[in-house]
Design a protein around this motif. Sequence first.
Motif, mmCIF file in Angstrom:
data_model
loop_
_atom_site.group_PDB
_atom_site.id
_atom_site.type_symbol
_atom_site.label_atom_id
_atom_site.label_comp_id
_atom_site.label_asym_id
_atom_site.label_seq_id
_atom_site.Cartn_x
_atom_site.Cartn_y
_atom_site.Cartn_z
ATOM 1 N N MET A 139 1.173 5.606 -17.646
ATOM 2 C CA MET A 139 -0.227 5.471 -17.234
ATOM 3 C C MET A 139 -0.333 4.734 -15.894
ATOM 4 N N VAL A 140 0.433 3.667 -15.728
ATOM 5 C CA VAL A 140 0.401 2.916 -14.474
ATOM 6 C C VAL A 140 0.947 3.773 -13.335
ATOM 7 N N ASN A 141 2.013 4.527 -13.602
ATOM 8 C CA ASN A 141 2.564 5.404 -12.571
ATOM 9 C C ASN A 141 1.584 6.496 -12.159
ATOM 10 N N GLU A 142 0.676 6.874 -13.061
ATOM 11 C CA GLU A 142 -0.354 7.874 -12.759
ATOM 12 C C GLU A 142 -1.609 7.234 -12.166
ATOM 13 N N ASP A 143 -1.534 5.959 -11.812
ATOM 14 C CA ASP A 143 -2.659 5.211 -11.241
ATOM 15 C C ASP A 143 -3.856 5.154 -12.187
ATOM 16 N N ARG A 144 -3.580 4.977 -13.482
ATOM 17 C CA ARG A 144 -4.637 4.885 -14.490
ATOM 18 C C ARG A 144 -4.644 3.495 -15.126
#
Length: 125
Positions: free
Chosen positions: A83-88
Amino acid sequence: MKNGLLLDHCIEPGGDVNAGIFARALGVDTFELMRAAPTQRHLKDLYTIICVVRPWTRTASDSWIWYHTKRLERFGGRTPAAMVNEDRCAELKDFLEAGEALTRPWPPSFPIYYTPKDVRTAGNG
């Protein structure tokens, strides 16, 4: 000093996350941390999520493991790291702060039943 106490000291006066202190607080190598969060923005997002999760885990290291392994059904089985890698990060943080994902301490503890192998009767004699 316990690793969990170091989380409070990861933010530098300018607002950046000190990767060396953060890695030590999580109990991981600095290079491993930098692979997971290569930029300062990713470090800040990771720090934000770890700080939200930390009260529900036993240690900061458990928070790190949770971050990489816990699959969240609400987000299609994605891990918090994905999720963090997807900027979420903001969406994930809101979800975590709502308390839906962390109702029980993590990792789950299993009851340990101890039965001694050499039980002796008391000598009252």
